[in-house]
Design a protein around this motif. Structure first.
Motif, mmCIF file in Angstrom:
data_model
loop_
_atom_site.group_PDB
_atom_site.id
_atom_site.type_symbol
_atom_site.label_atom_id
_atom_site.label_comp_id
_atom_site.label_asym_id
_atom_site.label_seq_id
_atom_site.Cartn_x
_atom_site.Cartn_y
_atom_site.Cartn_z
ATOM 1 N N TRP A 172 35.253 33.304 46.226
ATOM 2 C CA TRP A 172 36.369 34.060 45.647
ATOM 3 C C TRP A 172 35.965 34.888 44.430
ATOM 4 O O TRP A 172 36.242 36.073 44.342
ATOM 5 C CB TRP A 172 37.513 33.101 45.290
ATOM 6 C CG TRP A 172 38.609 33.739 44.493
ATOM 7 C CD1 TRP A 172 38.962 33.464 43.206
ATOM 8 C CD2 TRP A 172 39.510 34.780 44.921
ATOM 9 N NE1 TRP A 172 40.017 34.229 42.809
ATOM 10 C CE2 TRP A 172 40.377 35.060 43.842
ATOM 11 C CE3 TRP A 172 39.669 35.505 46.114
ATOM 12 C CZ2 TRP A 172 41.383 36.032 43.913
ATOM 13 C CZ3 TRP A 172 40.669 36.461 46.184
ATOM 14 C CH2 TRP A 172 41.508 36.725 45.094
ATOM 15 N N ASP B 86 40.400 33.789 49.970
ATOM 16 C CA ASP B 86 41.427 34.762 50.351
ATOM 17 C C ASP B 86 40.806 36.037 50.963
ATOM 18 O O ASP B 86 39.672 36.391 50.649
ATOM 19 C CB ASP B 86 42.178 35.131 49.054
ATOM 20 C CG ASP B 86 43.537 35.715 49.316
ATOM 21 O OD1 ASP B 86 43.810 36.077 50.457
ATOM 22 O OD2 ASP B 86 44.309 35.805 48.352
ATOM 23 N N ARG C 87 53.694 37.776 42.503
ATOM 24 C CA ARG C 87 52.466 38.163 43.221
ATOM 25 C C ARG C 87 52.822 38.769 44.582
ATOM 26 O O ARG C 87 52.164 38.495 45.588
ATOM 27 C CB ARG C 87 51.516 36.982 43.372
ATOM 28 C CG ARG C 87 50.052 37.398 43.418
ATOM 29 C CD ARG C 87 49.154 36.266 43.885
ATOM 30 N NE ARG C 87 47.751 36.609 43.724
ATOM 31 C CZ ARG C 87 46.757 36.043 44.375
ATOM 32 N NH1 ARG C 87 46.987 35.086 45.237
ATOM 33 N NH2 ARG C 87 45.515 36.414 44.172
ATOM 34 N N GLY D 47 45.379 27.620 40.780
ATOM 35 C CA GLY D 47 44.677 26.666 39.914
ATOM 36 C C GLY D 47 45.344 25.319 40.043
ATOM 37 O O GLY D 47 45.592 24.835 41.146
ATOM 38 N N TRP E 271 42.214 21.644 43.104
ATOM 39 C CA TRP E 271 41.661 22.673 42.233
ATOM 40 C C TRP E 271 42.453 22.565 40.928
ATOM 41 O O TRP E 271 43.676 22.640 40.944
ATOM 42 C CB TRP E 271 41.819 24.024 42.907
ATOM 43 C CG TRP E 271 41.238 25.222 42.215
ATOM 44 C CD1 TRP E 271 41.860 26.427 42.049
ATOM 45 C CD2 TRP E 271 39.935 25.368 41.658
ATOM 46 N NE1 TRP E 271 41.009 27.300 41.408
ATOM 47 C CE2 TRP E 271 39.826 26.665 41.151
ATOM 48 C CE3 TRP E 271 38.846 24.490 41.531
ATOM 49 C CZ2 TRP E 271 38.678 27.132 40.525
ATOM 50 C CZ3 TRP E 271 37.698 24.951 40.900
ATOM 51 C CH2 TRP E 271 37.623 26.259 40.412
ATOM 52 N N ASP F 33 42.277 27.925 37.570
ATOM 53 C CA ASP F 33 41.551 29.154 37.888
ATOM 54 C C ASP F 33 40.610 29.511 36.752
ATOM 55 O O ASP F 33 39.744 30.380 36.910
ATOM 56 C CB ASP F 33 42.532 30.303 38.104
ATOM 57 C CG ASP F 33 43.109 30.273 39.512
ATOM 58 O OD1 ASP F 33 42.505 29.627 40.385
ATOM 59 O OD2 ASP F 33 44.157 30.889 39.743
ATOM 60 N N TRP G 271 33.818 24.492 39.513
ATOM 61 C CA TRP G 271 32.873 25.552 39.896
ATOM 62 C C TRP G 271 32.014 25.989 38.715
ATOM 63 O O TRP G 271 32.528 26.159 37.607
ATOM 64 C CB TRP G 271 33.594 26.810 40.363
ATOM 65 C CG TRP G 271 34.468 26.694 41.557
ATOM 66 C CD1 TRP G 271 34.681 25.603 42.346
ATOM 67 C CD2 TRP G 271 35.286 27.753 42.092
ATOM 68 N NE1 TRP G 271 35.582 25.911 43.335
ATOM 69 C CE2 TRP G 271 35.968 27.217 43.200
ATOM 70 C CE3 TRP G 271 35.500 29.077 41.750
ATOM 71 C CZ2 TRP G 271 36.860 27.979 43.972
ATOM 72 C CZ3 TRP G 271 36.383 29.837 42.504
ATOM 73 C CH2 TRP G 271 37.042 29.291 43.607
HETATM 74 C C1 DGJ Z 1 44.595 31.268 43.459
HETATM 75 C C2 DGJ Z 1 43.526 30.221 43.517
HETATM 76 O O1 DGJ Z 1 43.691 29.317 42.464
HETATM 77 C C3 DGJ Z 1 42.155 30.894 43.492
HETATM 78 O O2 DGJ Z 1 41.146 29.934 43.484
HETATM 79 C C4 DGJ Z 1 42.038 31.796 44.702
HETATM 80 O O3 DGJ Z 1 42.046 31.029 45.865
HETATM 81 C C5 DGJ Z 1 43.169 32.801 44.708
HETATM 82 N N1 DGJ Z 1 44.441 32.169 44.598
HETATM 83 C C6 DGJ Z 1 43.132 33.637 45.969
HETATM 84 O O4 DGJ Z 1 44.195 34.476 46.078
#
Ligand code: DGJ
Length: 689
Positions: free
Chosen positions: A300, A331, A407, A491, A507, A510, A536
């Protein structure tokens, strides 16, 4: 006739009493007492303003009668009576579970309180089951998973998080002296701000002091409310948020609350280690719970939406060379997804980007001896998508309102069976056709215009949506037992023990800045297993706050190591370094992912970070500076934890070898010199035979 019930774990006791009037009272929670002679305190109306029920410490308080405190359950009966009087009906207890049944006999409404114990843990699982045994509907307006009463009349420090997107898991504490404190989400997901958890203590630290804690297994809108009354009693409720919530319990129906996991410990380290072990042994999906998670590469941050076979394969080759075990394309691979304005909902491969289909890439990745993973955002749709054009009524909406976008996307109404089925099918189709062994399930916006014309009572959608997400995840895992699932919501918006009952990992943010991540990781590690925290190594903030690759690896190696950097930009030297750290991580991975964690120092209190991970044979110490240490204070002594006192340990610091006993390293300490900012030391302390 009064009666007491005891729940004993190896080190703790939880006691409940039923008084002569049939009121179910909370008597004790704390260290194990092995004393069955507890008395049930008398209660009475102290004056016309403080009633007996106001004074009582009850186990699961209902709104009704002379009760004015926060309550755990509130309902409306068919005749509009909103007065719920729950009295003891029965109890059943076996080795692993106590079930106390309460009843409002006038309306045949029953609430079962469940307390589940485990031979290998002091954590107790609690939930309530609501049963309508009447011939009429009962509208449930509030149903908490548990009410917890704390023993001391002195104020407690209450810890939760006050986070945001990119800054999740920021720990905050406050002393609750009067009134209530509420931590909640009204967004449909857990969100980035507060956690569905509860930590209370009276001056505890990492090593000492009684800590009462709880974590709710739920990823939707939640509420944690702590209230201290005029006598000093602190009571806490945790559960599905009652804001805009109600649920129509039809005649004969039952409804279970989400589980809440509660515990009491001596110090924060024990709390975290108990919860982590418990989650691994009892909450995480079984297939990967006890297995180390692979080192993954995610493209990403390198490519964003600009994905295609050639570019992804180039990155995959580099990731494989470094030692990555799994390659995840994020994505951008589907529909008309060239930016964040279109495509969500159309889960078919974009033929312009992948003219020969996905298998060319997947086979290429597999030939490099890596598994392949793919990103989805299954709960969402965009106006510019085939799905929305075909089913504009599949989103939450009100006919009279324009839907708000965030978004550029809208939330699918997963309470419609056909939508839930579509969400399952879109991933199932891809899994059937391709060798996909990992799905990153994203969710990038909260709900709005929460109308659902399919439901008689649309206020149920908050709970029903979350249940539908879990149901789809479970079905996928059942059909594809090898499948690993990662929960992500912009995130860390869905990082909680509810998600971790159905997804193997989460996750957490972000924000992949290695310094910010140390704070986020500390917050996450309080009650959740760090094994589940994808971390990451990226180039994030390299222009604003440059730090070495060594520092970046040392930060991410303290979770489930992953790489998210643009490997095309890596120099030969970077590649060699990355290879070295990934190989090292694979050696110490069992200690990091399954060992005990001791947070020895943190930046806000000490000006540098020191975390120790330890299992039976080895400890790994990460020490990371964030600023210059004052010249005369560069010498540090860290008292290690969790070692075998009698054993000898060998380790190397700055090229010098040492051998010391566990007793010395824990009581005397390990000495080291720290001078430079953004220095990262990884010290392996190995037991000598
Ligand atoms: C939000 C996620 O937290 C990111 O890691 C990534 O996957 C984006 N979306 C992709 O649109």
């Amino acid at each position: 006739m009064s009666k007491n019930y005891f729940i004993n774990t190896e080190n703790t006791t939880y006691a409940i009493g039923v008084d002569d009037k049939g009121i179910v009272r909370h008597l004790y929670w704390g260290s194990r007492i092995d004393d069955e002679s507890l008395e049930i305190p008398d209660i009475w109306d102290t004056n016309s303003n403080h009633s007996d029920m106001d004074n009582a410490v009850t186990e699961y308080t209902a709104f009704g009668g002379k009760m004015y405190r926060n309550c755990a359950v509130k309902c409306r009966y068919f005749d509009n009576c909103r007065d719920c009087i729950l009295k003891f009906k029965s109890a059943a207890q076996n080795e692993n579970e106590l079930v106390i049944t309460l009843e409002d006999s006038v309306y045949s409404f029953l609430v079962e309180l469940h307390y589940v114990t485990y031979p290998d843990s002091d954590i107790i699982t609690r939930f309530a089951r609501l049963k309508n045994k009447s011939d009429n509907d009962i509208l449930i307006e509030k149903m908490m998973s548990a009410e917890i009463s704390l023993p001391s009349e002195l104020p407690y420090e209450i810890m939760n998080t006050n986070g945001s997107w990119g800054g999740e898991f920021q720990l905050e504490s406050e002393t609750l002296k009067a009134g209530s404190v509420v931590f909640e989400s009204r967004k449909g997901t857990t969100g980035h701000t507060n956690q569905p958890t509860f930590i209370a203590h009276q001056g505890a630290n990492e090593d000492f002091g009684t800590v009462y804690f709880a974590a709710l297994g739920y990823s939707g809108s939640f509420k944690v409310e702590a209230q201290r009354d005029f006598k000093g009693i602190t009571r806490v409720t945790l559960g599905v948020n009652d804001f805009d919530f109600s649920y129509t319990l039809k005649a004969g129906q039952e409804l279970e609350t989400p589980c809440v996991y509660i515990g009491v410990s001596n110090g924060f380290a024990q709390m975290s280690n108990d919860m982590s072990r418990f989650a691994i042994n009892h909450i995480l999906p079984r297939a990967y719970a006890q297995k180390p998670l692979p080192v993954l590469y995610n493209s990403w941050e390198a490519t964003a939406f600009d994905v295609n076979t050639k570019g992804q394969l180039e990155l995959a080759k580099k990731a494989a060379e470094l030692g990555c075990e799994l390659f995840v394309m994020d994505d951008g691979w589907f529909g008309k997804r060239n930016n964040d304005c279109a495509g969500l909902g159309d889960w078919f491969v974009n033929e312009e980007k992948f003219p020969n289909g996905l298998d060319e890439l997947i086979n290429g990745v597999n030939a490099l001896k890596m598994d392949f993973g793919l990103w989805f955002e299954p709960e969402m749709v965009q106006r510019d998508s085939d799905l929305f054009r075909a089913h504009p009524d599949w989103v939450y909406h009100y006919p009279t309102r324009e839907n708000n976008e965030l978004r550029n996307q809208l939330v699918l109404n997963l309470t419609k069976p056909e939508v839930e089925q579509y969400v399952f099918d879109c991933m199932d189709k891809m899994l059937e056709k391709h060798n996909i062994r990992y799905i990153k399930w994203d969710m990038n916006r909260p709900f709005s215009e929460v109308g659902a014309e399919n439901l008689e009572n649309a206020q149920e959608l908050w709970l029903r949506h979350t249940k539908a997400v879990y149901a789809v995840a479970d079905r996928l895992k059942e059909k594809y037992p090898y499948l690993q699932l990662e929960a992500c919501a912009s995130g860390g918006g869905r990082a909680d023990l509810g998600a971790l009952g159905h997804f193997d990992m989460v996750w957490t943010s972000d924000n992949t800045d290695p310094l910010d991540r140390l704070v986020i990781q500390q917050g996450f590690s309080m009650l959740y297993p760090i094994k589940c925290m994808r971390a990451w190594v990226t180039d994030w903030n390299d222009n604003r706050r440059p730090v070495s690759l060594d520092f970046r690896f040392a930060s991410s190696m303290q979770g489930s190591l992953s790489i998210g950097a643009n490997l095309n930009e890596y120099s030969e030297q970077d590649i060699e370094k990355a290879k070295k750290y990934i190989a090292l991580y694979k050696e110490i991975r069992p200690i990091i992912q399954f060992g005990k964690l001791y947070r020895l120092r943190n930046e806000s209190a000490h000006g540098y970070w020191a975390n120790e991970y330890v299992d039976d044979n080895e400890a790994v110490l990460f020490v990371m500076t964030t600023a210059y240490t004052l010249d005369n204070r560069h010498h540090k002594v860290l008292n290690l934890r969790g070692l075998d006192e009698k054993a000898k340990y060998s380790y190397t610091v700055d090229g010098r070898e040492f051998v010391h006993s566990g007793a010395y390293l824990m009581n005397g300490g390990l000495s080291l010199e720290l001078y430079n900012p953004f220095d990262a030391k990884i010290i392996r302390i190995k037991k000598v035979d």
